[in-house]
Design an enzyme around this catalytic site. Sequence first.
Site, PDB file in Angstrom:
ATOM      1  N   HIS A  66       1.535 -41.342 101.217  1.00 27.49           N
ATOM      2  CA  HIS A  66       0.613 -42.239 100.514  1.00 27.49           C
ATOM      3  C   HIS A  66      -0.058 -41.595  99.305  1.00 27.49           C
ATOM      4  CE1 HIS A  66      -0.003 -45.416 103.953  1.00 27.49           C
ATOM      5  NE2 HIS A  66       1.268 -45.258 103.594  1.00 27.49           N
ATOM      6  N   GLU A 107       2.999 -62.928 108.058  1.00 29.06           N
ATOM      7  CA  GLU A 107       3.055 -64.305 107.556  1.00 29.06           C
ATOM      8  C   GLU A 107       4.375 -64.969 107.938  1.00 29.06           C
ATOM      9  OE1 GLU A 107       0.101 -65.438 106.350  1.00 29.06           O
ATOM     10  OE2 GLU A 107      -0.334 -63.374 106.972  1.00 29.06           O
ATOM     11  N   GLU A 142       3.126 -54.772 103.004  1.00 31.59           N
ATOM     12  CA  GLU A 142       2.964 -54.117 104.303  1.00 31.59           C
ATOM     13  C   GLU A 142       1.817 -53.127 104.282  1.00 31.59           C
ATOM     14  OE1 GLU A 142       3.746 -50.769 107.250  1.00 31.59           O
ATOM     15  OE2 GLU A 142       3.478 -50.760 105.073  1.00 31.59           O
ATOM     16  N   THR A 145      -6.155 -65.992 106.588  1.00 35.24           N
ATOM     17  CA  THR A 145      -5.399 -67.009 107.341  1.00 35.24           C
ATOM     18  C   THR A 145      -4.877 -66.475 108.673  1.00 35.24           C
ATOM     19  OG1 THR A 145      -3.363 -66.407 106.173  1.00 35.24           O
ATOM     20  CG2 THR A 145      -4.680 -68.213 105.242  1.00 35.24           C
TER      21      THR A 145
END
EC number: 3.4.11.-
Length: 704
Positions: A509, A389, A380, A222
Site C-alpha cells: 500500500h 455491490e 476493493e 447502501t
Amino acid sequence: MQWTKVLGLGLGAAALLGLGIILGHFAIPKKANSPAPSISAPQDLDLEILETVMGQLDAHRIRENLRELSREPHLASSPRDEDLVQLLLQRWKDPESGLDSAEAFTYEVLLSFPSQEQPNVVDIVGPTGDIIHSCHRTEENVTGEQGGPDVIQPYAAYAPSGNPQAVNAAKHGVAGVLVYTDPADINDGLSSPSETFPNSWYLPPSGVERGSYYKYFGDPLTPYLPAIPSSFRLDLANVSGFPPIPTQPIGFQDARDLLCNLNGTSAPTTWQGALGCHYRLGPGFRPDGNFSADSQVNVSVYNRLELRNSSNVLGIIRGAVEPDRYVLYGNHRDSWVHGAVDPSSGTAVLLELSRVLGTLLKKGTWRPRRSIVFASWGAEEFGLIGSTEFTEEFFNKLQERTVAYINVDIAVFANATLRVQGTPPVQSVVFSATKEIRSPGPGDLSIYDNWIRYFNRSSPVYGLVPSLGSLGAGSDYAPFIHFLGISSMDIAYTYDRSKTSARIYPTYHTAFDTFDYVDKFLDPGFSSHQAVARTAGSIILRLSDSFFLPLKVSDYSETLRSFLQAAQQDLGALLEQHSISLGPLVTAVEKFEAEAAALGQRISMLQKGSPDPLQVRMLNDQLMLLERSFLNPRAFPEERYYSHVLWAARTGSVATFPGLSNACARANDTASGSEAWAEVQRQLSIVVTALEGAAATLRPVADL
C-alpha cells in the site's frame, strides 16, 4: 489488513496504540451452429485440454501484463482506473482470444480522498505556536515513480477531518491518531536507506501504508442494497463504521522522530519495535530530546467524502451443458498507487488465464460444461465495494447457481510456496490440481510437495497434508462466503516464514509497490505468477468441466470435530456450571459426519457406473448448496454481512464455533440467568440448527 502500530495523540502527548450481466447474459443466445445444451450430455474434464492450458500459460505474457497494469497509479474511480476498465473490455472482446461476452457495470459509491488544496500535515509546534518539525507529506522519490501527480498523498480513507493537538492524553483522552508501520513488523528490523528499496525488498524509511479505515465492507450509504440509482441511500449523519477521530498514517522515519523523543512510562515489551530507541507512552517529550518538553504535536486532516462512479468488469464463457451453474473467478483492479503487487499481480494472472481459455473458445476447441465468469472488481481497497455491490444486486441468482468463488488478489507476495485459504470442501480440488503442476525453482517437486514443506498439518483422515488457511474478510471472497454462503478460496504464492518476520510484503500500500519491485525482488522470471495461473486454471477447469463436482463435503467433518472438541475441552466445564449442555451439539456433529460419509459413498458408487446425468445434477446441487445451510442472517445482529455460523469473526479465545466462543467470552464474568448467558444458549441453538440443516441437505433429496 491494517496491521500497523498506532500513535494516539491526546492533548499534548503521544500514546502508542498499537450480475449485471444481468445475469440473464448467462443465457446468451446461441449461434445457429451451436448445439442446444442438454443436461444428459456426458461431458467431463478433458485431461488433454487441461494439459494444453497448463502449457500455454506464459510467464512472459504475465510479466508484460503487469508492466502495463502498473505503469501508472490507478486509484478507484480515477481516469487510469477507467482506462483499465476499457483495457479489460478490449481483451475480453478480442475476436481471437476473447470471451462470449464482456460488460462493465457501474455503481455510484461513497469514497474518501485527501484534499488536494489542503494536504494533511503532522507538525510539532513550540509553546508559541511556531513549527519546529514537520513530518513528510510524501514518500521519497527514489525511483522517479513516487513523485508523480497521480500519486495520492498518504492518508487514512474515511477518517474525519480535524485538527487535534496533543498535551495530556491520560487526562483528556485520545483526540487524534497517527499510524505507522514499524520496521520490526515489516522489515525484519532493517531501517537504513541502504538496506531498503531500491536496494532490497524492504520498505524505505519514508514509506507510508495507505488504507481504508471503514469498519464494514460495501458502499457505506447502501448497506444490503446495490449502489444503483433506484436504491435508498442513508443520510451521512446516519452512516456508521467511520473512525470517530482524525487519523493520519506516517512513515517510520517520522515515527522515530516522535517516539524516540517521548517521555513518560515505558511501553509494554510487546509494543517495543525497531526504531533504535526505547518506546515510551508520554505524556510530553523528554527534556533532553530534540524538542522542548512543552512542545505539542499538531495533526491536520482534511479528508473529504465524495460520490464517485466505480465499475466492475465481467467476462463470461457460457457453459455448454449447464450454463446455469457458475464458476466465478475474481480479482480487484484498483490500487492505492501503482499497485504492482496489490492487486495487479492478480490482474496480470487473470488476463493471461482468460486469454488462454478465450483462445481455445474462439478456435472451437473447447467450451466448459458450466459457465465461467471472470470478474474485475472496483473499489476493493475502500472496503470490498465492487464485489459487495455485485453480491447485493444479484443475491438470489448467485446463491441459487454459483458452484464456487476463486479469488486471486495478490497473486505473488513472494516466491517460496503456494498459500491457499478456503472452506473445507475446496481442499480436495486444490490438492488434486497442485499435485499435477511442477513447482517453480530447482528440483522436480510438485506445487503440492513444495507447499507441504512450508505449511502442513496432521489430518486424522489423510495424514500429513498442506494446511488450508481459513478465510477472514481481507479480500473480495468475503461477501461470497459470509453473505452468500458460497464455497470460496483465495490463492497466492508467498514467502518462507522461517526467513522473514514480515507480516506482509514490505511495500504494501505504498508508492514503492512498482513493477521493478516485483521484477527484481519478488518474482524474477515470473515463474511464481505462472504457478498461480496454472493452479487457478486447473481448479477452474476441474470445477467447470467435471461431471461430478470436485467438492468434498466430508472434509467439513474434520473442522466440525475440531470445533466440537475445543468447545468440550475449553468451555464444557463453564457451560455445565450454568446448566448448559453440549449434548445437542455432539449429536448434530455426529449426524453431519454420518450424512457426509453416506453421500460420499453414494457418489463413489455412481462414479463406478454410467449414472443418469439428472441424478448427478441432483448430487452436485447438494454439494454446491451445503455451504448455504450454514447461513443464519440473524445470528450476528451486531455485525454486517456476517451470517456464516462457522466462519464469522471470532473474538473469543476458544477456537470453536465463533458465535459460541464470542458469547462465552462476554458472559464469563456475569451471573447465571443474565442476558449474556441467554445469548450463549441462543448461539448454541443457532449452531445446532445449522448443523442439522446441513446434514439434511446431504441426505437423499427425496428424504426430508
